[in-house]
Scaffold this motif. Sequence first.
Motif: not given
Length: 80
Positions: A23-24, A33-36, A38-39, A45
């Motif tokens: 994912q990174e 962004h990695v958190s995006y 993930v979602l 998202n």
Amino acid sequence: MSDITVALGKKIRSLRQARGWTQEQLAEYADLHVSYIVLLEKGANRATIETLEKLAKASLIWYTPWTMHRMIQYKNKCVS
């Protein structure tokens, strides 16, 4: 979460894993962004047209002007 959002998230994960990317790595390649990421993969998202374009530029997804036109039409239909 809508069915299409969840389905898109699963497809993004599947394509990322098929390329052997973390994912990174996808986040770096797509300038997200990695958190995006993930979602997105969880279906929590919704992907914007801009996000889909970034994923395409990272070579994760393939699109044509026609498919982008259809996505914009769909988006406009949903908004109105």
